[in-house]
Design a protein around this motif. Structure first.
Motif, mmCIF file in Angstrom:
data_model
loop_
_atom_site.group_PDB
_atom_site.id
_atom_site.type_symbol
_atom_site.label_atom_id
_atom_site.label_comp_id
_atom_site.label_asym_id
_atom_site.label_seq_id
_atom_site.Cartn_x
_atom_site.Cartn_y
_atom_site.Cartn_z
ATOM 1 N N ALA A 180 39.420 16.194 -0.078
ATOM 2 C CA ALA A 180 38.477 17.070 -0.785
ATOM 3 C C ALA A 180 38.499 16.714 -2.263
ATOM 4 N N GLU A 181 37.327 16.795 -2.897
ATOM 5 C CA GLU A 181 37.210 16.510 -4.328
ATOM 6 C C GLU A 181 36.456 17.651 -5.006
ATOM 7 N N GLN A 182 36.862 17.961 -6.215
ATOM 8 C CA GLN A 182 36.200 19.007 -6.994
ATOM 9 C C GLN A 182 36.038 18.542 -8.432
ATOM 10 N N THR A 183 34.784 18.626 -8.913
ATOM 11 C CA THR A 183 34.510 18.303 -10.315
ATOM 12 C C THR A 183 34.524 19.592 -11.134
ATOM 13 N N PHE A 184 35.266 19.538 -12.238
ATOM 14 C CA PHE A 184 35.359 20.700 -13.125
ATOM 15 C C PHE A 184 34.637 20.412 -14.435
ATOM 16 N N ARG A 185 33.734 21.305 -14.778
ATOM 17 C CA ARG A 185 33.025 21.216 -16.059
ATOM 18 C C ARG A 185 33.807 22.073 -17.049
ATOM 19 N N LEU A 186 34.445 21.415 -17.987
ATOM 20 C CA LEU A 186 35.360 22.086 -18.910
ATOM 21 C C LEU A 186 34.698 22.334 -20.262
ATOM 22 N N TRP A 187 35.531 22.743 -21.227
ATOM 23 C CA TRP A 187 35.138 22.895 -22.628
ATOM 24 C C TRP A 187 34.133 24.041 -22.856
ATOM 25 N N GLY A 188 34.040 24.957 -21.897
ATOM 26 C CA GLY A 188 33.130 26.093 -22.074
ATOM 27 C C GLY A 188 31.690 25.812 -21.695
ATOM 28 N N LYS A 189 31.436 24.716 -20.966
ATOM 29 C CA LYS A 189 30.059 24.390 -20.589
ATOM 30 C C LYS A 189 29.457 25.439 -19.657
ATOM 31 N N THR A 190 30.251 25.922 -18.704
ATOM 32 C CA THR A 190 29.711 26.910 -17.752
ATOM 33 C C THR A 190 29.393 28.225 -18.452
ATOM 34 N N ASP A 191 30.206 28.619 -19.419
ATOM 35 C CA ASP A 191 29.928 29.857 -20.161
ATOM 36 C C ASP A 191 28.623 29.739 -20.946
ATOM 37 N N LEU A 192 28.406 28.556 -21.532
ATOM 38 C CA LEU A 192 27.150 28.351 -22.266
ATOM 39 C C LEU A 192 25.948 28.393 -21.327
ATOM 40 N N GLU A 193 26.075 27.775 -20.153
ATOM 41 C CA GLU A 193 24.971 27.818 -19.196
ATOM 42 C C GLU A 193 24.667 29.248 -18.773
ATOM 43 N N LYS A 194 25.717 30.038 -18.546
ATOM 44 C CA LYS A 194 25.513 31.440 -18.192
ATOM 45 C C LYS A 194 24.815 32.187 -19.326
ATOM 46 N N GLY A 195 25.236 31.929 -20.562
ATOM 47 C CA GLY A 195 24.604 32.580 -21.708
ATOM 48 C C GLY A 195 23.141 32.194 -21.862
ATOM 49 N N ILE A 196 22.816 30.923 -21.609
ATOM 50 C CA ILE A 196 21.422 30.475 -21.688
ATOM 51 C C ILE A 196 20.580 31.175 -20.632
ATOM 52 N N ALA A 197 21.111 31.276 -19.408
ATOM 53 C CA ALA A 197 20.364 31.949 -18.336
ATOM 54 C C ALA A 197 20.158 33.424 -18.650
ATOM 55 N N LEU A 198 21.178 34.073 -19.230
ATOM 56 C CA LEU A 198 21.042 35.484 -19.616
ATOM 57 C C LEU A 198 19.967 35.648 -20.694
ATOM 58 N N ALA A 199 19.951 34.732 -21.664
ATOM 59 C CA ALA A 199 18.928 34.802 -22.716
ATOM 60 C C ALA A 199 17.533 34.570 -22.144
ATOM 61 N N ASP A 200 17.402 33.623 -21.196
ATOM 62 C CA ASP A 200 16.104 33.389 -20.558
ATOM 63 C C ASP A 200 15.658 34.607 -19.752
ATOM 64 N N ALA A 201 16.612 35.257 -19.071
ATOM 65 C CA ALA A 201 16.274 36.466 -18.321
ATOM 66 C C ALA A 201 15.842 37.586 -19.264
ATOM 67 N N ASP A 202 16.516 37.686 -20.416
ATOM 68 C CA ASP A 202 16.134 38.696 -21.405
ATOM 69 C C ASP A 202 14.742 38.403 -21.957
ATOM 70 N N THR A 203 14.442 37.125 -22.152
ATOM 71 C CA THR A 203 13.101 36.747 -22.616
ATOM 72 C C THR A 203 12.032 37.197 -21.619
#
Length: 408
Positions: free
Chosen positions: A88-111
Motif C-alpha cells: 500500500a502507498e499513501q501520498t501526503f500533502r504537507l506544509w499546510g496545503k490541505t488546510d489552504l484548500e479547505k479555506g479556499i473552498a469555504l471562501a468559494d462557498a461563502d461567495t
C-alpha cells in the motif's frame, strides 16, 4: 343579548376566512407578495441550489489523496510465481496545503451564499417596486372611472336640459367628446392594470393571468433616514460587497497555495513479500516528488498574484460604487418626498377647491362648461402626478433597501 356571542363567532369566522384567502391569494399587502416570491421564484431557487452545491464541495476539499493498494507478481515462469508482493502507498500533502484548500473552498462557498443572498435582496426590491406599480395602476383606474362617472352624469344632465333651457348643442357635443376621452382613458388604464398584474405575477413565479388580491395601499416607509447611516449599513450588509470580500479571501488562499507548490509531497509505502520457498519479509518505501518545473510554478504564482490583485480591485470598486449609488438613491428619495409635500399642500387642495367651485358655478349658471371640464382634468392630473411620485418613492426606497442588503 343572547345573540351577541353568535355575532362575535360569525365575525371571527369571517376574519379567519379573510386571512385564509389572503394567504392563498397574494396582493393585499407587499409582505404577502414577497413571501410568495421567496417561495416560488425559480430564479431564487436556482441561486440557492448553486450556493448549496458550493457548500457541498467544501467536504471534498483539503483531504489527502486516496491510498494505492498494489499486488505484484515477481519471477513468473513456467514453474509459477516466484514472489508475491502485497503493498500500500499513501501520498501526503504537507506544509499546510490541505488546510489552504479547505479555506479556499469555504471562501468559494461563502461567495456563492452571498451571491444567493444578493439574488434574494434584488428580487425583493423588484417585487416591492412592481407591487407599488400594481397598486398605483388600480388606483389610477379608480380615478379614471370616477372622472368618467362624473362626466357621464354631466352629459346626461346636459341632454336633459338641452332644448328646455339655455344649454345649446355645442355644450352637449363638448360633453360627449369629454365622455369619449374619459372612456378611452378608462380602457387604457384597464390595460395598464392588467399589465401590472402580469408583471408582478412573473416576478413572483406565478402564471401571468393568476388573480391577485386588491392592494390595500402603499407599504409604509421610514421617513427619517440619514445618508451616512445607510452608507454604513450598505458597507456592512450588502451581499455583493460581502461576496467580493469572500473572493479576496479565496484569491489570498490560492496565492498562498501556489507558494507552497515549491515544497514537495511525500509518498510512504510498505510491501509484504511472500516468496515461493522461503520466509515472508517486508519492504518499505519513501518517495519525494521533486518540484523541478519551476517555470510552470512561477507562472502559477504570477497568475495567482494577478487574480488576488483583481479581486482586491473589484472589492474597492464595488465599495466606491456602492457609496455613490446609495447617495444617488438617497438624494433622489429626498427630492421625491419634497415634491410630494408640495403637491399635497399646494396643488391637491386648490385643485379640489377649484372643482367644487366650478361645479357650484355651473349649477348656478355662472361658470362655463369648459371651465368645469378644465378643473376636473386639472384635479385628475394632480392626483395622477401625486400617484406617480408615490410609486417613484416606493421604488427608490426599495433601491436603498437593495443597496443596504435588506429592510431599513
Amino acid at each position: 343579548m343572547k345573540r351577541a356571542p353568535l355575532i362575535l363567532l360569525l365575525c371571527a369566522a369571517a376574519s379567519l376566512s379573510a386571512s385564509a384567502a389572503e394567504r392563498s391569494q397574494p396582493g393585499a399587502t407587499v409582505e404577502s407578495v414577497v413571501a410568495f416570491a421567496k417561495r416560488l421564484s425559480p430564479e431564487l431557487r436556482g441561486a440557492v441550489l448553486e450556493a448549496d452545491a458550493a457548500s457541498q464541495r467544501v467536504g471534498a476539499a483539503g483531504v489527502q489523496p486516496d491510498p494505492t493498494v498494489t499486488l505484484q507478481a515477481w519471477d513468473v515462469n513456467n514453474k509459477g510465481v516466484g514472489q508475491t508482493w502485497i503493498g500500500a502507498e499513501q501520498t501526503f500533502r504537507l506544509w499546510g496545503k490541505t488546510d489552504l484548500e479547505k479555506g479556499i473552498a469555504l471562501a468559494d462557498a461563502d461567495t456563492a451564499r452571498r451571491q444567493s443572498d444578493a439574488t434574494e435582496v434584488d428580487l425583493v426590491a423588484r417585487v416591492k417596486a412592481a407591487y407599488a406599480q400594481y397598486g398605483a395602476a388600480f388606483r389610477a383606474l379608480d380615478l379614471s372611472n370616477s372622472l368618467k362617472r362624473r362626466v357621464d352624469q354631466l352629459l346626461e344632465l346636459l341632454r336633459l336640459r338641452y332644448g328646455a333651457s339655455s344649454v345649446d348643442q355645442q355644450e352637449v357635443i363638448k360633453a360627449e367628446l369629454e365622455a369619449a376621452n374619459a372612456a378611452a382613458d378608462v380602457a387604457r388604464r384597464e390595460g395598464e392594470a392588467k399589465s401590472a398584474v402580469a408583471r408582478l405575477n412573473a416576478l413572483i413565479g406565478r402564471d401571468a393571468r393568476a388573480p391577485l388580491a386588491p392592494a390595500k395601499g402603499f407599504a409604509p416607509l421610514k421617513t427619517k433616514l440619514s445618508l451616512a447611516g445607510v452608507q454604513e449599513l450598505a458597507r456592512s450588509s450588502n451581499p455583493l460587497l460581502a461576496a467580493t470580500h469572500a473572493q479576496v479571501r479565496s484569491a489570498t488562499g490560492t496565492k498562498a497555495l501556489t507558494d507552497l507548490n515549491y515544497y514537495p509531497d511525500v509518498t510512504v509505502g510498505a510491501n509484504l513479500v511472500q516468496p515461493r520457498n522461503g520466509e515472508t519479509s517486508g519492504m518499505f518505501l519513501l518517495g519525494v516528488k521533486v518540484p523541478l518545473q519551476y517555470e510552470a510554478k512561477d507562472a502559477e504564482q504570477r497568475a495567482a498574484s494577478a487574480s488576488l490583485g483583481a479581486a482586491r480591485a473589484r472589492n474597492d470598486a464595488l465599495r466606491i460604487r456602492l457609496d455613490g449609488e446609495v447617495a444617488e438613491a438617497w438624494y433622489r428619495l429626498e427630492a421625491i418626498r419634497k415634491a410630494i409635500k408640495i403637491f399635497e399642500q399646494r396643488q391637491l387642495s386648490p385643485a379640489k377647491l377649484s372643482v367644487d367651485t366650478a361645479r357650484i358655478g355651473f349649477d348656478a349658471g355662472t361658470t362655463p362648461l369648459a371651465t368645469l371640464f378644465e378643473s376636473e382634468r386639472r384635479l385628475r392630473a394632480v392626483e395622477l402626478e401625486l400617484l406617480a411620485l408615490r410609486v417613484e418613492e416606493q421604488g427608490k426606497y426599495a433601491d436603498l433597501e437593495r443597496l443596504a442588503g435588506g429592510a431599513l
